[in-house]
Design a protein around this motif. Structure first.
Motif, PDB file in Angstrom:
ATOM      1  N   GLY B  70       0.838  -1.193   0.000  1.00  0.00           N
ATOM      2  CA  GLY B  70       0.000   0.000   0.000  1.00  0.00           C
ATOM      3  C   GLY B  70       0.866   1.232   0.000  1.00  0.00           C
ATOM      4  N   SER B  71       0.256   2.361   0.253  1.00  0.00           N
ATOM      5  CA  SER B  71       1.014   3.611   0.311  1.00  0.00           C
ATOM      6  C   SER B  71       0.194   4.629   1.080  1.00  0.00           C
ATOM      7  N   SER B  90       5.447   4.230  -0.361  1.00  0.00           N
ATOM      8  CA  SER B  90       4.953   2.856  -0.429  1.00  0.00           C
ATOM      9  C   SER B  90       5.279   2.098   0.844  1.00  0.00           C
ATOM     10  N   SER B  91       4.494   1.076   1.114  1.00  0.00           N
ATOM     11  CA  SER B  91       4.736   0.264   2.303  1.00  0.00           C
ATOM     12  C   SER B  91       4.407  -1.198   2.032  1.00  0.00           C
TER      13      SER B  91
END
Lengths: 101, 101
Positions: B70-71, B90-91
């Motif tokens: 995700g982000s 982003s993650s």
């Protein structure tokens, strides 16, 4: 992987927008519903950046269908000593999908 | 996320083996079955490297239960102009799980 057989886009060192355009072109012009985005090593975070730009800025009907992470051994040759040794490189496969209206 | 409520380990700039040890300690000493490994931005590929080292070198009974990417927007202030602007980061969240014998 749910994206079996879908077109692949491999993320490398080019500007991220090149890959964003490649994904959008594949989804829109080729009329496919799914694309796999692949990356290895340091390009992994660029792959996620690319997917997030596609989803949040350009194609809000695109969702992440599956994410797979893994790694494999590669042989690297030390340029100074000429010795070969094995090294593990991480990878990511992100399957994105157009939501049906 | 299947890892709801599991202990979290956030990957930063320390040597990767620190995080490998932290994960192994959590899984073995705390007697939990699941751990979430989280990272953002450039640490994302280090998170995958960490998980792959745990799985392939130390704990072969550990499998990847779920991967979420995700982000989110963060505000960054330009140190030269003092202007604030938003940027997308982003993650990744990787849930790993001990397989039951």
């Amino acid at each position: 992987m749910v994206c079996e057989g879908a077109p692949e886009i491999r993320i490398g060192k080019k500007p991220i927008m090149n890959y964003v355009v490649a994904i959008l072109t594949t989804l829109i012009e080729q009329g496919v519903n799914r694309v796999v985005i692949k990356a290895r090593g340091r390009n992994i975070n660029r792959a996620i950046d690319t997917v997030e730009i596609v989803r949040h800025r350009f194609a809000k009907n695109v969702k992440i269908a599956d994410v797979q992470i893994g790694s494999h051994e590669i042989n690297v040759t030390d340029p100074n000593t000429g010795q070969s040794r094995s090294r593990r490189v991480s990878s990511i496969d992100i399957c994105i999908e157009k939501e049906q209206e």
